[in-house]
Design a protein around this motif. Sequence first.
Motif, PDB file in Angstrom:
ATOM      1  N   VAL A 112     100.893  12.250  -5.734  1.00 20.13           N
ATOM      2  CA  VAL A 112     100.762  12.900  -4.427  1.00 20.13           C
ATOM      3  C   VAL A 112      99.462  13.681  -4.349  1.00 20.13           C
ATOM      4  O   VAL A 112      98.714  13.607  -3.360  1.00 20.13           O
ATOM      5  CB  VAL A 112     101.974  13.811  -4.162  1.00 20.13           C
ATOM      6  CG1 VAL A 112     101.718  14.695  -2.945  1.00 20.13           C
ATOM      7  CG2 VAL A 112     103.227  12.987  -3.941  1.00 20.13           C
ATOM      8  N   LEU A 113      99.150  14.440  -5.412  1.00 19.28           N
ATOM      9  CA  LEU A 113      97.901  15.203  -5.418  1.00 19.28           C
ATOM     10  C   LEU A 113      96.687  14.286  -5.349  1.00 19.28           C
ATOM     11  O   LEU A 113      95.719  14.570  -4.622  1.00 19.28           O
ATOM     12  CB  LEU A 113      97.829  16.071  -6.673  1.00 19.28           C
ATOM     13  CG  LEU A 113      98.729  17.313  -6.684  1.00 19.28           C
ATOM     14  CD1 LEU A 113      98.697  17.982  -8.045  1.00 19.28           C
ATOM     15  CD2 LEU A 113      98.300  18.291  -5.601  1.00 19.28           C
ATOM     16  N   ALA A 114      96.732  13.193  -6.091  1.00 19.13           N
ATOM     17  CA  ALA A 114      95.610  12.254  -6.067  1.00 19.13           C
ATOM     18  C   ALA A 114      95.424  11.646  -4.684  1.00 19.13           C
ATOM     19  O   ALA A 114      94.297  11.489  -4.201  1.00 19.13           O
ATOM     20  CB  ALA A 114      95.833  11.150  -7.106  1.00 19.13           C
ATOM     21  N   GLU A 115      96.528  11.325  -4.017  1.00 18.84           N
ATOM     22  CA  GLU A 115      96.432  10.733  -2.683  1.00 18.84           C
ATOM     23  C   GLU A 115      95.910  11.736  -1.660  1.00 18.84           C
ATOM     24  O   GLU A 115      95.092  11.409  -0.804  1.00 18.84           O
ATOM     25  CB  GLU A 115      97.809  10.206  -2.254  1.00 18.84           C
ATOM     26  CG  GLU A 115      97.837   9.539  -0.885  1.00 18.84           C
ATOM     27  CD  GLU A 115      97.015   8.247  -0.849  1.00 18.84           C
ATOM     28  OE1 GLU A 115      96.777   7.756   0.268  1.00 18.84           O
ATOM     29  OE2 GLU A 115      96.625   7.735  -1.912  1.00 18.84           O
ATOM     30  N   LEU A 116      96.378  12.987  -1.755  1.00 17.69           N
ATOM     31  CA  LEU A 116      95.888  14.006  -0.832  1.00 17.69           C
ATOM     32  C   LEU A 116      94.400  14.254  -1.006  1.00 17.69           C
ATOM     33  O   LEU A 116      93.674  14.477  -0.028  1.00 17.69           O
ATOM     34  CB  LEU A 116      96.670  15.309  -1.034  1.00 17.69           C
ATOM     35  CG  LEU A 116      98.136  15.296  -0.588  1.00 17.69           C
ATOM     36  CD1 LEU A 116      98.833  16.592  -0.987  1.00 17.69           C
ATOM     37  CD2 LEU A 116      98.248  15.075   0.919  1.00 17.69           C
ATOM     38  N   ARG A 117      93.932  14.212  -2.260  1.00 18.41           N
ATOM     39  CA  ARG A 117      92.494  14.392  -2.477  1.00 18.41           C
ATOM     40  C   ARG A 117      91.720  13.181  -1.961  1.00 18.41           C
ATOM     41  O   ARG A 117      90.629  13.313  -1.439  1.00 18.41           O
ATOM     42  CB  ARG A 117      92.224  14.617  -3.969  1.00 18.41           C
ATOM     43  CG  ARG A 117      92.729  15.950  -4.487  1.00 18.41           C
ATOM     44  CD  ARG A 117      92.194  16.260  -5.868  1.00 18.41           C
ATOM     45  NE  ARG A 117      92.646  17.555  -6.326  1.00 18.41           N
ATOM     46  CZ  ARG A 117      93.648  17.747  -7.177  1.00 18.41           C
ATOM     47  NH1 ARG A 117      94.282  16.699  -7.693  1.00 18.41           N
ATOM     48  NH2 ARG A 117      93.997  18.973  -7.535  1.00 18.41           N
ATOM     49  N   ARG A 118      92.316  11.979  -2.122  1.00 21.43           N
ATOM     50  CA  ARG A 118      91.615  10.768  -1.667  1.00 21.43           C
ATOM     51  C   ARG A 118      91.405  10.779  -0.160  1.00 21.43           C
ATOM     52  O   ARG A 118      90.327  10.381   0.330  1.00 21.43           O
ATOM     53  CB  ARG A 118      92.436   9.514  -2.048  1.00 21.43           C
ATOM     54  CG  ARG A 118      91.723   8.180  -1.737  1.00 21.43           C
ATOM     55  CD  ARG A 118      92.634   7.012  -1.984  1.00 21.43           C
ATOM     56  NE  ARG A 118      93.687   6.935  -0.991  1.00 21.43           N
ATOM     57  CZ  ARG A 118      93.539   6.414   0.229  1.00 21.43           C
ATOM     58  NH1 ARG A 118      92.351   5.954   0.611  1.00 21.43           N
ATOM     59  NH2 ARG A 118      94.541   6.381   1.075  1.00 21.43           N
ATOM     60  N   ILE A 119      92.385  11.251   0.573  1.00 18.58           N
ATOM     61  CA  ILE A 119      92.236  11.266   2.036  1.00 18.58           C
ATOM     62  C   ILE A 119      91.611  12.573   2.524  1.00 18.58           C
ATOM     63  O   ILE A 119      91.532  12.812   3.721  1.00 18.58           O
ATOM     64  CB  ILE A 119      93.589  11.039   2.734  1.00 18.58           C
ATOM     65  CG1 ILE A 119      94.550  12.204   2.417  1.00 18.58           C
ATOM     66  CG2 ILE A 119      94.188   9.702   2.323  1.00 18.58           C
ATOM     67  CD1 ILE A 119      95.872  12.107   3.156  1.00 18.58           C
ATOM     68  N   ARG A 120      91.194  13.445   1.577  1.00 19.78           N
ATOM     69  CA  ARG A 120      90.508  14.692   1.880  1.00 19.78           C
ATOM     70  C   ARG A 120      91.366  15.679   2.674  1.00 19.78           C
ATOM     71  O   ARG A 120      90.867  16.450   3.482  1.00 19.78           O
ATOM     72  CB  ARG A 120      89.177  14.448   2.598  1.00 19.78           C
ATOM     73  CG  ARG A 120      88.190  13.648   1.766  1.00 19.78           C
ATOM     74  CD  ARG A 120      86.839  13.576   2.432  1.00 19.78           C
ATOM     75  NE  ARG A 120      86.878  12.839   3.688  1.00 19.78           N
ATOM     76  CZ  ARG A 120      86.843  11.506   3.774  1.00 19.78           C
ATOM     77  NH1 ARG A 120      86.793  10.778   2.671  1.00 19.78           N
ATOM     78  NH2 ARG A 120      86.885  10.907   4.938  1.00 19.78           N
ATOM     79  N   ALA A 121      92.684  15.611   2.438  1.00 22.81           N
ATOM     80  CA  ALA A 121      93.581  16.593   3.056  1.00 22.81           C
ATOM     81  C   ALA A 121      93.524  17.923   2.311  1.00 22.81           C
ATOM     82  O   ALA A 121      93.812  18.972   2.874  1.00 22.81           O
ATOM     83  CB  ALA A 121      95.021  16.077   3.099  1.00 22.81           C
ATOM     84  N   ILE A 122      93.197  17.885   1.003  1.00 21.52           N
ATOM     85  CA  ILE A 122      92.998  19.089   0.206  1.00 21.52           C
ATOM     86  C   ILE A 122      91.708  18.924  -0.579  1.00 21.52           C
ATOM     87  O   ILE A 122      91.232  17.787  -0.766  1.00 21.52           O
ATOM     88  CB  ILE A 122      94.177  19.349  -0.771  1.00 21.52           C
ATOM     89  CG1 ILE A 122      94.328  18.188  -1.756  1.00 21.52           C
ATOM     90  CG2 ILE A 122      95.473  19.570  -0.006  1.00 21.52           C
ATOM     91  CD1 ILE A 122      95.365  18.445  -2.831  1.00 21.52           C
ATOM     92  N   PRO A 123      91.089  20.024  -1.033  1.00 21.58           N
ATOM     93  CA  PRO A 123      89.852  19.909  -1.800  1.00 21.58           C
ATOM     94  C   PRO A 123      90.043  19.136  -3.089  1.00 21.58           C
ATOM     95  O   PRO A 123      91.077  19.226  -3.714  1.00 21.58           O
ATOM     96  CB  PRO A 123      89.462  21.366  -2.083  1.00 21.58           C
ATOM     97  CG  PRO A 123      90.287  22.202  -1.148  1.00 21.58           C
ATOM     98  CD  PRO A 123      91.488  21.413  -0.800  1.00 21.58           C
TER      99      PRO A 123
END
Length: 236
Positions: free
Chosen positions: A225-236
């Motif tokens: 989940v963290l990797a996906e959020l970073r990939r779509i730039r939702a989190i730094p």
Amino acid sequence: MRIALLLSASRHPVSGRPVPTRGELQALALARTLGGEVVGLFAGADPAGPTQALGHGLDHLVHLRLPEGTDPVPALAEAVRADGFSLALAGPRSVGGDETGLVPYRLAGRLGWEIAAGIVAVARTSAGVEVTEALPRGARRVLASARPLIAIAHAGAPAPAPYAYAQERRGRVERREPAAPDEMHPSGMVEERPLRRRAPIVADAATGAGTRLVGPTPEEAARAVLAELRRIRAIP
């Protein structure tokens, strides 16, 4: 017990005439169940709409005279503190104006008061007040508060009292000049921030992009989940 009723500069959705909203009149009906004096507070330029609440049982209206477009919250907070209220009622939102519904919440934040929304009944207790909150599917929840409170009426609250012209004529309107005009500012002023690019979540959802995991451990799922959020730039 003196109770404050927050009134807005609302207009009839068809005729455009200044009127109090049904939600505000239901809040007034709730306040009347407690006994005591109900004082309307209106901060704005034209009190024509709020004045009509006198015909529905409001005892006294305080008009805090402000220029059109001025933020009403500082003036309302000043009046609430000066008059020593510990309970205020309001409708869900104005009609025919900004209609944000945020004034009660901003006022509660400024005063440091508690706030409860969706209220259908209110009662006094030895420690303070109890309010009944409407929940989905007809459920109800009773909340007790010993602290100052703003309660926002629900559509299922008691119906407004009938209007009586003679009662409005007998009502008292007190006009005040807010004592802290330097704190007032146009409600349309906003904070400017640099534009931040939005994450392309919608586009990814449409194309089916992402990683599918079958039976992952909690740690594996969290890392994915963290990797996906970073990939779509939702989190730094």
